[in-house]
Design a protein around this motif. Structure first.
Motif, PDB file in Angstrom:
ATOM      1  N   ARG A  82     -10.537  35.890  -2.288  1.00 26.04           N
ATOM      2  CA  ARG A  82     -11.500  36.439  -2.292  1.00 26.04           C
ATOM      3  C   ARG A  82     -12.999  36.229  -3.723  1.00 26.04           C
ATOM      4  O   ARG A  82     -13.202  35.485  -3.395  1.00 26.04           O
ATOM      5  CB  ARG A  82     -11.372  37.968  -2.456  1.00 26.04           C
ATOM      6  CG  ARG A  82     -12.331  38.929  -1.343  1.00 26.04           C
ATOM      7  CD  ARG A  82     -12.311  40.575  -1.479  1.00 26.04           C
ATOM      8  NE  ARG A  82     -10.984  40.360  -0.300  1.00 26.04           N
ATOM      9  CZ  ARG A  82      -9.898  40.994  -0.861  1.00 26.04           C
ATOM     10  NH1 ARG A  82      -9.403  41.082  -1.964  1.00 26.04           N
ATOM     11  NH2 ARG A  82      -8.912  41.391   0.438  1.00 26.04           N
TER      12      ARG A  82
ATOM     13  N   VAL B 105     -13.992  32.727  -3.909  1.00 26.85           N
ATOM     14  CA  VAL B 105     -15.344  32.967  -2.713  1.00 26.85           C
ATOM     15  C   VAL B 105     -16.317  32.803  -3.373  1.00 26.85           C
ATOM     16  O   VAL B 105     -18.125  32.821  -3.469  1.00 26.85           O
ATOM     17  CB  VAL B 105     -15.289  33.209  -1.350  1.00 26.85           C
ATOM     18  CG1 VAL B 105     -16.587  33.484  -0.479  1.00 26.85           C
ATOM     19  CG2 VAL B 105     -13.759  32.356  -0.443  1.00 26.85           C
ATOM     20  N   ARG B 106     -16.382  34.284  -3.742  1.00 21.72           N
ATOM     21  CA  ARG B 106     -17.350  34.738  -4.288  1.00 21.72           C
ATOM     22  C   ARG B 106     -18.227  34.104  -5.763  1.00 21.72           C
ATOM     23  O   ARG B 106     -19.155  33.946  -5.921  1.00 21.72           O
ATOM     24  CB  ARG B 106     -17.070  36.199  -4.895  1.00 21.72           C
ATOM     25  CG  ARG B 106     -16.875  37.593  -4.034  1.00 21.72           C
ATOM     26  CD  ARG B 106     -16.759  38.928  -4.785  1.00 21.72           C
ATOM     27  NE  ARG B 106     -15.985  40.212  -3.787  1.00 21.72           N
ATOM     28  CZ  ARG B 106     -15.085  40.767  -3.685  1.00 21.72           C
ATOM     29  NH1 ARG B 106     -14.031  40.055  -5.284  1.00 21.72           N
ATOM     30  NH2 ARG B 106     -14.259  40.941  -3.314  1.00 21.72           N
TER      31      ARG B 106
ATOM     32  N   LEU C 269      -8.156  38.574   5.687  1.00 22.13           N
ATOM     33  CA  LEU C 269      -9.040  38.199   4.800  1.00 22.13           C
ATOM     34  C   LEU C 269     -10.486  37.779   5.998  1.00 22.13           C
ATOM     35  O   LEU C 269     -11.861  37.245   5.730  1.00 22.13           O
ATOM     36  CB  LEU C 269      -8.922  36.683   4.440  1.00 22.13           C
ATOM     37  CG  LEU C 269      -8.755  36.769   2.983  1.00 22.13           C
ATOM     38  CD1 LEU C 269      -7.956  35.125   3.013  1.00 22.13           C
ATOM     39  CD2 LEU C 269      -9.586  36.856   1.601  1.00 22.13           C
TER      40      LEU C 269
ATOM     41  N   TYR D 170     -14.117  36.557   4.962  1.00 22.90           N
ATOM     42  CA  TYR D 170     -14.277  35.807   3.782  1.00 22.90           C
ATOM     43  C   TYR D 170     -13.926  34.704   5.086  1.00 22.90           C
ATOM     44  O   TYR D 170     -14.166  33.363   4.371  1.00 22.90           O
ATOM     45  CB  TYR D 170     -12.805  36.091   2.962  1.00 22.90           C
ATOM     46  CG  TYR D 170     -14.119  36.808   1.787  1.00 22.90           C
ATOM     47  CD1 TYR D 170     -13.489  37.969   1.842  1.00 22.90           C
ATOM     48  CD2 TYR D 170     -14.515  36.487   0.630  1.00 22.90           C
ATOM     49  CE1 TYR D 170     -14.302  39.150   1.246  1.00 22.90           C
ATOM     50  CE2 TYR D 170     -15.554  37.286   0.190  1.00 22.90           C
ATOM     51  CZ  TYR D 170     -14.960  38.866   0.012  1.00 22.90           C
ATOM     52  OH  TYR D 170     -15.798  38.677  -0.710  1.00 22.90           O
TER      53      TYR D 170
ATOM     54  N   ILE E  92     -13.106  28.453   5.296  1.00 25.20           N
ATOM     55  CA  ILE E  92     -14.212  29.920   4.687  1.00 25.20           C
ATOM     56  C   ILE E  92     -15.282  29.937   5.181  1.00 25.20           C
ATOM     57  O   ILE E  92     -15.617  29.208   6.195  1.00 25.20           O
ATOM     58  CB  ILE E  92     -14.353  29.404   3.205  1.00 25.20           C
ATOM     59  CG1 ILE E  92     -13.547  29.076   2.298  1.00 25.20           C
ATOM     60  CG2 ILE E  92     -15.555  30.437   2.680  1.00 25.20           C
ATOM     61  CD1 ILE E  92     -12.309  29.864   1.969  1.00 25.20           C
TER      62      ILE E  92
ATOM     63  N   PHE F 106     -22.559  34.424   0.824  1.00 29.07           N
ATOM     64  CA  PHE F 106     -21.292  34.983  -0.700  1.00 29.07           C
ATOM     65  C   PHE F 106     -22.795  34.343  -1.728  1.00 29.07           C
ATOM     66  O   PHE F 106     -23.439  33.766  -1.509  1.00 29.07           O
ATOM     67  CB  PHE F 106     -20.673  33.981  -0.435  1.00 29.07           C
ATOM     68  CG  PHE F 106     -20.021  34.205   0.943  1.00 29.07           C
ATOM     69  CD1 PHE F 106     -19.566  32.946   0.959  1.00 29.07           C
ATOM     70  CD2 PHE F 106     -19.056  35.201   1.360  1.00 29.07           C
ATOM     71  CE1 PHE F 106     -18.654  32.893   2.595  1.00 29.07           C
ATOM     72  CE2 PHE F 106     -18.101  34.979   3.002  1.00 29.07           C
ATOM     73  CZ  PHE F 106     -18.157  33.502   2.942  1.00 29.07           C
TER      74      PHE F 106
END
Lengths: 460, 460
Positions: free
Chosen positions: B24, B27-28, B62, B67, B78, B83
């Motif tokens: 997470r 990805v962020r 996820l 995500y 992904i 994002f």
């Protein structure tokens, strides 16, 4: 095939004599070299707009004088000489081949995946679009930079996107580009690791900046001393310090990031061989902690082959346009597209998996051979990379060992190559990536014998 | 495929929660981008040394949160996002495509001989030896430099041998290398042609040197004014001045060589497009007259494709070692070997013959179209190269014409782009290499209409 000469009826001499004189002069001044092909009589006659007989006569005369070799049905060529050189040229520096190659930080290029790379290149040539065949984006082909952004994010925790990745000819090329950009923005001093590579200091100095050495210890770069160095940027190898193999400790990472943020200093992270780790967990890139202050630099030189001259930098947003304004048109673009295919098809991951197994075996053989033949050496830096460091007893003369080894055809590096200032215990830097296990054992045995002789000489 | 993350029973949260949090976060912060593949559950479990169920649970969570995209039998990826971006990046400068591309000094890359080049690359990969796959000689692969020495001697009258040819990424890359070398030897000022390319001045300035402009007239560079400029080197385009198309007159050549010898000044000969000549005899390279004072620079950018990023410099013997000491490890070496094949097989000569015919036709179409649509323009520089210059009536505002043309999707250059100081009659620089005859005619008609409107506006 064209030959640059012209003849005219208005000039002195027959047309045939003019051709002879031109070719003779060109051979004498070196512009036509021994063995060079020249146009056929028919071709040259056509180019000059003269009858073929004129050229046939000229060639016959030149052949008679020993300038030309003509044979029925074969391309005429300039003879083998000797001809006088117009200007003497200093010879290039010769590199001794060496019977045992312990040079560090070089991959085993004999394992280069030629077939897979050839397939990727072939597809790249077929696909490359008109823009990319032209000058395109100086930062590199989009698909390579997109693929790299994914790869670096996934494998190294790097925060990247296409727009701030610049493709380079390799790490040093990128470093030069960056140093010139920083210099143009007013930078004065760049800190380097001590011990550390000497090429960096050369590039820094050539860019008009001062290189300042900051020591490393068992936890990596002495960030406390860096703060005092008043540098505008620092070059470091956090994942696997070159050459000591130290990993930058978590508290040093935190302190470094705090320093970058407090001062606006940039860090240049040379992530040269992070792909090779054997007994320890992966260490993420420093860049992931602060992408606004860290330039991430990588290369295929250690994972594929230096010959590709393919590297990259992930730039902080504030440096993207400054670097762009300093850039020439970048590097070979068909290769970039080929590398994008190589990444996307999983060829790089496959190659790395194969090589890690091979290098681990070689490293194990190296450690075992050192334990057996050179028990007095303290071996470090074994968890990762392509080389180990071997600290010798304090009374051994490192430079004398290196000189004796090189004289016997053993190529290696020493701590002195990385720390010109001295002050470090005598240490050999031994790469194990380029030789088979049995060659490694034989090389270590021979090296150990040289060290015993040299140490004995010192003691006497 | 590897994913850089680690989990531990000693850390807070279950192993599955730790995996979720890491992914997470990645990805962020952008280190895992939308659409990036991630390892299969089996692979990741293996890498982390955890049970597969731990990863299956983490991926399921996820996926539920949006995500991750997981599908039976497919590589998990992904999700598409959106994002948040960790750091905003300035966009790259966009290049407008243009309906009519009159930009000068660019080859028609749509004619790039892909099949022949692919064959040469394939053979190069198969043959390249271990030394050349490694770091090799920074100046370039021997066989390319040998082939180039022959080719340049034969086609351009250049005095060259392998040891003083350095392979570059192209002209500007080589120029930077040379300027830094000259600066390190104490040079201060480099003279450039006026009008002339602006990239040169940028590279000179970035190397810490001052760029001095020396005017050219109908006989080429004003050598008398160069003598007064107190420059350490002069950059010039003697075979086909860029952009005017003037050939350096024989008396100017003689005067320049005398000046070089008297002062020790170097000349940097940019022989960028000498291969294209239509109605006049070939002009040999200046370098052949004085190889000790002239650096000869060439490139495949105008004869094959800029994408190859392949150029060269032939250095005076006195500059060989200084340039070597400043060099990084050079450019892509498999491409260099491929180019050696390309030369040896006569592919370059073949390609040039084909392209000369094509470009001559386009030039003729261009001249005819200009005579018909724009009779008030004075057309020059037609004997060679890939562009013509069109001098407009003195009352026409060159910049206004260029702006209006660009607004209508017509890409071109003007004399103002090459002579920022002004003082030249309004002149367009129109390349004819990239469009078919009919497109050229249509483009010239549209351009002529724009000029009439702009000139009318001026008169009003």
């Amino acid at each position: 095939m064209e030959l640059l000469l012209s003849v005219s009826k208005d000039r002195p001499g027959t047309l045939s004599a003019q051709i002879q004189r031109r070719i003779r002069d060109a051979v004498r001044d070196g512009s036509l070299r021994a063995g060079s092909p020249v146009p056929s009589t028919r071709d040259l006659a056509g180019q000059l707009g003269v009858s073929r007989k004129v050229v046939v006569d000229a060639y016959a005369q030149l052949a008679a004088e020993g300038y030309l070799v003509t044979r029925q049905g074969a391309q005429p060529r300039i003879a083998a000489g000797p001809f006088p050189d117009a200007v003497a040229t200093p010879p290039a520096v010769a590199v001794a081949p060496g019977r045992f190659d312990f040079r560090p930080a070089r991959p085993d290029v004999s394992s280069f995946p030629r077939a897979a790379w050839a397939r990727c290149l072939r597809d790249a040539i077929g696909e490359i679009n008109i823009d990319d065949l032209g000058y395109g984006d100086a930062f590199g082909v989009d698909t390579m930079r997109d693929g790299l952004a994914d790869h670096l994010g996934r494998a190294r925790g790097v925060v990247a996107d296409r727009d701030r990745i610049v493709v380079t000819n390799g790490y040093l090329h990128g470093l030069g580009l960056l140093c010139r950009t920083l210099a143009a923005r007013g930078a004065r001093r760049i800190a380097c690791e001590d011990p550390g590579g000497t090429d960096e200091a050369r590039i820094v100095t050539r860019s008009g900046l001062a290189a300042v050495r900051v020591p490393i210890d068992d936890l990596g770069l002495r960030v406390d001393l860096l703060a005092a160095a008043k540098a505008d940027a620092v070059i470091l190898t956090p994942a696997h310090q070159h050459p000591t193999g130290v990993v930058l400790a978590p508290e040093r990472r935190t302190a470094l990031i705090a320093l970058l943020r407090a001062t606006g200093m940039f860090a240049i992270e040379d992530d040269y061989d992070a792909e090779y780790r054997y007994d320890r967990p992966a260490v993420g890139a420093l860049q992931g902690l602060d992408p606004a202050h860290v330039v991430y630099a990588g290369t295929v030189s250690k994972v594929l082959a230096p010959a590709l001259r393919l590297g990259w930098m992930v730039l902080p947003p504030s440096l993207v346009e400054p670097v762009r304004s300093d850039h020439d048109h970048g590097g070979a673009r068909i290769e970039q597209l080929a590398f994008a295919h190589f990444l996307r098809r999983g060829e790089l991951d496959r190659h790395l998996r194969r090589m890690r197994i091979r290098y681990r075996r070689r490293r194990d053989a190296m450690i075992a051979a050192l334990a057996e033949s050179l028990p007095s050496g303290r071996v470090c830096g074994i968890a990762a990379g392509l080389h180990v460091t071997v600290e010798l007893p304090a009374d051994v003369d490192e430079a004398a060992v290196a000189a004796a080894a090189r004289a016997r055809g053993i190529a290696l590096a020493t701590m002195g190559d990385y720390a010109p200032g001295g002050g470090r215990p005598p240490t050999l830097i031994l790469g194990y990536s380029q030789m088979s296990e049995s060659r490694l054992r034989a090389g270590v045995r021979e090296l150990a014998a040289i060290i015993r002789v040299t140490a004995g000489g010192n003691a006497a």
